[in-house]
Scaffold this motif. Structure first.
Motif, short mmCIF file in Angstrom:
data_model
loop_
_atom_site.label_atom_id
_atom_site.label_comp_id
_atom_site.label_asym_id
_atom_site.label_seq_id
_atom_site.Cartn_x
_atom_site.Cartn_y
_atom_site.Cartn_z
N GLN A 279 0.81 -1.22 0.00
CA GLN A 279 0.00 0.00 0.00
C GLN A 279 0.85 1.27 0.00
OE1 GLN A 279 -3.37 0.16 -0.27
NE2 GLN A 279 -3.26 -2.06 -0.59
N LYS A 280 2.17 1.10 -0.20
CA LYS A 280 3.11 2.21 -0.38
C LYS A 280 3.20 3.12 0.83
CE LYS A 280 2.54 2.18 -5.39
NZ LYS A 280 2.19 2.96 -6.62
N LEU A 281 3.26 2.50 2.01
CA LEU A 281 3.58 3.26 3.20
C LEU A 281 5.04 3.72 3.08
CD1 LEU A 281 2.61 4.13 6.08
CD2 LEU A 281 3.68 2.04 6.93
N PRO A 282 5.32 5.01 3.27
CA PRO A 282 6.70 5.52 3.10
C PRO A 282 7.71 4.76 3.95
CG PRO A 282 5.15 7.34 3.29
CD PRO A 282 4.37 6.09 3.57
N ASN A 283 8.95 4.77 3.50
CA ASN A 283 10.00 3.98 4.14
C ASN A 283 10.22 4.34 5.60
OD1 ASN A 283 10.57 2.41 1.91
ND2 ASN A 283 12.06 3.87 1.09
N THR A 284 10.14 5.64 5.92
CA THR A 284 10.44 6.05 7.30
C THR A 284 9.50 5.39 8.31
OG1 THR A 284 11.34 8.16 6.54
CG2 THR A 284 10.68 8.02 8.85
N PRO A 285 8.17 5.53 8.19
CA PRO A 285 7.29 4.85 9.15
C PRO A 285 7.34 3.33 9.01
CG PRO A 285 5.99 5.89 7.42
CD PRO A 285 7.40 6.37 7.25
N LEU A 286 7.59 2.82 7.78
CA LEU A 286 7.65 1.37 7.59
C LEU A 286 8.84 0.78 8.34
CD1 LEU A 286 6.44 -1.10 6.20
CD2 LEU A 286 7.90 -0.61 4.23
N LEU A 287 9.98 1.44 8.27
CA LEU A 287 11.16 0.95 8.99
C LEU A 287 10.96 1.01 10.50
CD1 LEU A 287 14.04 2.51 6.82
CD2 LEU A 287 13.41 0.09 7.01
#
Length: 530
Positions: A279-287
């Motif tokens: 769902q293309k959650l940005p890398n910063t919150p995903l990490l």
């Protein structure tokens, strides 16, 4: 708009060749005018003139043998006597008015009349009171079937009239008072919305059991106002059960929360993180979530506070992360990842990593709503629609006999229809859009047990549309909860061939001779695939 003048009735003797030709010309022009009026109505968002077919009541039936009158049938014929299974509560002997002298009695000729007794039946229980040697008192107890100052039958009648027959509370009050029941509007409201914890529990068990034993579910939602505010009711069910829940939102978060069947936790399992990535959650919150040591959160408040602590505050990021954690909770609690969710293409029901099928009836509406302006466009539109419905008919046959060769042929036909370039640009765009949903429309080729349409859900949820027209909206939270509960129980009873009236009497009276609905669902599922 002026009405089209009616053609005069010209006698056959006066219909010369010229007159006949003029009549045919006028008739053709009238059809063209009506067709243009219908197109204008459609463009304005109105409905065209209905095509009412002539009745067939006066036509003679062909190929049917004339049946003999009932009195001519010989005794012991195969026709079932409709009253043979009725319980007879009273027998009344009726003698002829005049019996000639010397007549012989030859028994009776049965004539059964069905009836219904509607009248008050008040009971005064004389509770014995005894004084014990120590000076205390003991007294008799009321039977379990007594619900306050009303019998279980009267209580069941009130529930049945309101939830099954859609009788409003004012009319129900008037009905009971005219019969002779001393009851107030407050007492009726109390019976309708209070003291139904056992019903609520049975309703919750329906969803848990349905998700456990089913291979597919139909889902839909509709408007359900509450306390003067807009709301929504979501339906989940299939041929085994129907379950309803009214909420304030129709989002994907709401749908995933309902699928948890009462669970409240959130899980950051690998599938949840994969969902967020897709769902293309940005890398910063995903990490941040991937490296997070906390993987289980017991409730919504704890989860939201944790996101705040991680610095995930943007609305879209919170939404995507929450959807993933809810999906993780679903899978952790045993939700079948091969469960097919059949919907009408509403976005909240299409969940990544879960199987989703689309209703063919709703898909075809995309084509049917197109307005053509030329003969070529009209011809192309009719040809495409005809080919779609033929493909649909063959898909129904495939469900009965799934063969690999037929599957390959149907896939090929789907590609030919929805990739065709016609002379109609609007039609081409609609076909392209439907072709993008190929996997969801043709999921039935891999899963022949699933339906091709969402009509079951549409039919079930129509209950709320009728209720909305009659009562407008609910006002109290207990009232909304009871509406969902009794609608779920009523619809599920109908699918399981259980009389809702008998069900209410059984539960309210504390008899409990009818098994729990979840057990009946499991029993029925053993003989079929749902």
């Amino acid at each position: 708009m002026a009405k089209t003048p009616r053609l005069p009735d010209i006698p056959a003797a006066e219909r010369t060749p010229v007159v006949i030709q003029l009549l045919e010309t006028v008739h053709y022009q009238m059809e063209m005018i009506q067709g243009l009026r219908d197109e204008i109505a459609v463009l304005k968002g109105n409905k065209p003139k209905p095509n009412i077919k002539p009745g067939k009541m006066d036509k003679e039936s062909k190929g049917k043998k004339e049946q003999k009158p009932e009195e001519d049938k010989r005794p012991g014929s195969s026709k079932k006597n409709k009253t043979a299974q009725l319980t007879i509560h009273e027998k009344v002997a009726v003698a002829p008015e005049n019996i000639p002298e010397g007549s012989k009695f030859k028994g009776y000729k049965d004539y059964t009349v069905q009836g219904l007794i509607i009248e008050p039946h008040n009971i005064c229980y004389l509770l014995e009171r005894w004084e014990t040697p120590d000076g205390s008192y003991v007294e008799g107890k009321l039977p379990p079937s007594v619900c306050g100052h009303f019998t279980s039958t009267l209580t069941s009648h009130i529930l049945y009239q309101y939830y099954q027959c859609h009788v409003t509370q004012p009319l129900l009050l008037e009905q009971l008072q005219e019969i002779g029941i001393e009851i107030s509007s407050g007492q009726i409201n109390k019976i309708l919305v209070e003291g139904h914890d056992s019903f609520h529990e049975e309703k919750d068990d329906i969803l848990a059991a349905g998700l456990e034993i089913s291979s597919y579910i139909n889902v839909d939602d509709t408007g359900a106002r509450h306390d003067g505010e807009n709301g929504v009711c979501t339906h989940i069910g299939n041929e085994l059960f129907a379950w309803f829940k009214s909420t304030e939102s129709k989002s994907r978060i709401n749908f995933l929360s309902l699928l948890r069947a009462g669970q409240k936790d959130y899980h950051l399992v690998p599938e949840a993180l994969e969902y967020m990535k897709i769902q293309k959650l940005p890398n910063t919150p995903l990490l941040l979530l991937e490296k997070d040591e906390n993987k289980i959160f017991t409730n919504k408040e704890e989860w939201e506070n944790h996101l705040q602590g991680l610095g995930i505050t943007q609305k879209r990021h919170i939404q995507t992360a929450t959807e993933g954690a809810l999906l993780g909770s679903l899978l952790e609690h045993g939700f079948n990842p091969n469960m097919v969710i059949m919907s009408d293409d509403a976005g909240q029901f299409a969940i990544t990593l879960l199987l989703h099928a689309l209703c063919w009836i709703h898909a075809e509406r995309t084509i049917r709503k197109i307005v053509s302006f030329t003969d070529d466009q009209r011809s192309a539109l009719e040809t495409i629609r005809d080919r779609i419905w033929k493909l649909y008919a063959d898909l129904k046959l495939y469900k009965e006999n799934p063969v690999l060769e037929i599957k390959i042929e149907l896939e090929s036909r789907f590609d030919e229809i929805f990739q065709e370039e016609t002379c109609f640009v609007t039609l081409n765009l609609a076909l392209k859009r439907l072709y993008n949903n190929k996997s969801e429309l043709l999921l039935v080729l891999d899963r022949p047990e699933i339906p091709l349409h969402n009509n079951g859900s549409e039919t079930d949820i129509r209950e709320y549309v009728k209720r909305r027209k009659i009562s407008g909206s609910t006002r109290s939270s207990p009232g909304r909860k009871c509406r969902d509960t009794f609608t779920s129980l009523k619809k599920t009873c109908r699918k399981l061939k259980v009389s809702f009236w008998k069900f209410l009497n059984d539960r309210v009276g504390g008899i409990n001779s009818i098994p729990q609905l979840e057990y009946l669902m499991r029993e029925k599922s053993l003989s079929s695939t749902y």
